[in-house]
Motif scaffolding. Structure first.
Motif, PDB file in Angstrom:
ATOM      1  N   ALA A   1       0.831  -1.202   0.000  1.00  0.00           N
ATOM      2  CA  ALA A   1       0.000   0.000   0.000  1.00  0.00           C
ATOM      3  C   ALA A   1       0.866   1.252   0.000  1.00  0.00           C
TER       4      ALA A   1
ATOM      5  N   LYS B   1      -6.275   2.794   6.250  1.00  0.00           N
ATOM      6  CA  LYS B   1      -7.037   1.599   6.581  1.00  0.00           C
ATOM      7  C   LYS B   1      -6.131   0.376   6.675  1.00  0.00           C
TER       8      LYS B   1
ATOM      9  N   ASN C   1      -6.670   7.648   2.507  1.00  0.00           N
ATOM     10  CA  ASN C   1      -7.609   6.920   3.369  1.00  0.00           C
ATOM     11  C   ASN C   1      -7.412   5.414   3.261  1.00  0.00           C
ATOM     12  N   ASP C   2      -7.165   4.926   2.059  1.00  0.00           N
ATOM     13  CA  ASP C   2      -6.948   3.497   1.883  1.00  0.00           C
ATOM     14  C   ASP C   2      -5.657   3.056   2.574  1.00  0.00           C
TER      15      ASP C   2
ATOM     16  N   LEU D   1      -2.869   5.055  -4.828  1.00  0.00           N
ATOM     17  CA  LEU D   1      -3.695   4.692  -3.669  1.00  0.00           C
ATOM     18  C   LEU D   1      -3.957   5.947  -2.843  1.00  0.00           C
TER      19      LEU D   1
END
Length: 361
Positions: free
Chosen positions: A133, A149, A145-146, A142
């Motif tokens: 990520a 998470k 927020n992702d 990306l």
């Protein structure tokens, strides 16, 4: 003649009057003879009480406070279960010396080893996902927020792993410090629950002696003062005053003190009684027999002595040191005529006849 006597009544009256007068005079004389003459000296007063005395001189003496105390372990801990488990091993025998970190008792791991493997794999997976990520986020592929998470899921996986490791570590009950495995309250196969007492460990390489000091004496004490600890068998240990309570106990108006005592041989003395001897400075004192001490109406110990007029005096004293043979007391005049015989039969303010011991009259 008698007929003539009775025929003259006046003559009979004279005779009776003379007889009555004689009776009164003789009766008064006998009564007066039973009483002491007016000029006779009063009866001799009772003899004065006799006592024996000795001249005593005060000597410099180390003031010593003596108090009864209780020997205690320096510290004691009660180890309790923190998980639901069964006792699967008794690794050490109670009563044995132990070192910090020694395993004393083992509880069942149950499914915890499998949970640990699962959580470790989960953490590795989440770490790999978080690394991917971050690369995508760096390439702007990306959103923020992702990424957050994914990192949150990694943190949760690590928290679960830590909790599982902690629960598994709690299956081994270890000694928290060097001491003695003193007591075990469970047996092999027992099922235990969180909060249940398992065993206790005490440290006796160092001991403390607790005691209560009267409020009038606590001002003479200071942290660090040397203290001698006398045991019931006559043995002595050296200690140091390391604690004085800041407030008195409401019920007794006394202050708790604690004395630290080294016990390198780990002698089993905790729980025994002892006598504390605390030096609190020098004072002028007299050596007297304990039999010469008496109490006043307020219960204070004191000694009877004589002034120059041979009148008994009573002075309350402070006990500096007491043994079966000698009591060292402070508070008397520097040179004093101490009553050594007969003190139990005289009171303060009483005039006596005194004889110095050893002198022949």
């Amino acid at each position: 003649m008698l007929r003539a006597f009775f025929q003259r009544p006046w003559l009979l009256a004279i005779v009776l009057s003379v007889a009555l007068l004689l009776w009164l005079v003789t009766g008064s004389w006998f009564k007066a003879s039973e009483q002491a003459p007016a000029d006779q000296p009063p009866a001799q007063q009772d003899a004065l009480a006799q006592v024996q005395f000795e001249w005593r001189e005060a000597k410099p003496m180390q003031r010593q406070h003596l108090v009864q105390g209780q020997l205690e372990a320096w510290r004691r801990v009660d180890l309790r279960a923190q998980i639901n488990a069964s006792v699967v091993a008794l690794d050490r025998d109670k009563g044995s010396n132990v070192s910090a970190g020694d395993v004393l008792l083992t509880l069942s791991g149950d499914s915890r080893p499998a949970e640990l493997a699962r959580d470790e794999a989960d953490v590795r997976q989440q770490e790999a996902a978080a690394a991917a990520a971050r690369r995508l986020y760096g390439q702007k592929l990306l959103s923020n927020n992702d990424l957050l998470k994914v990192e949150s899921e990694l943190a949760s996986a690590r928290a679960r792993l830590d909790a599982t490791r902690l629960a598994l570590s709690r299956t081994r009950i270890r000694a928290p410090f060097d001491g003695v495995y003193d007591e075990r309250r469970v047996e092999l196969g027992d099922y235990v629950e969180p909060g249940q007492s398992l065993l206790s460990v005490v440290e006796i390489g160092r001991l403390k002696v607790s005691a209560q000091i009267p409020q009038q004496d606590v001002a003479r004490l200071a942290i660090g003062q040397p203290v001698r600890v006398q045991l019931l068998d006559g043995a002595q240990l050296d200690g140091t005053l390391h604690f004085i309570a800041a407030a008195a106990e409401p019920g007794t108006r006394s202050f708790r003190i604690e004395v630290a005592v080294d016990n390198p041989e780990r002698l089993r003395l905790a729980g025994a009684s002892a006598t504390l001897l605390i030096d609190t400075g020098e004072a002028l004192a007299h050596a007297v027999s304990p039999a010469l001490l008496s109490l006043d109406k307020d219960g204070r110990p004191g000694v009877k002595w004589l002034n120059e007029q041979q009148v008994v005096q009573f002075t309350p004293v402070q006990l500096i040191s007491v043994s079966n043979q000698t009591a060292w007391v402070a508070g008397l005049p520097k040179r004093v005529a101490l009553i050594t015989a007969g003190q139990g039969f005289v009171e303060a303010g009483q005039q006596v006849v005194a004889r110095e011991a050893g002198r022949v009259n």
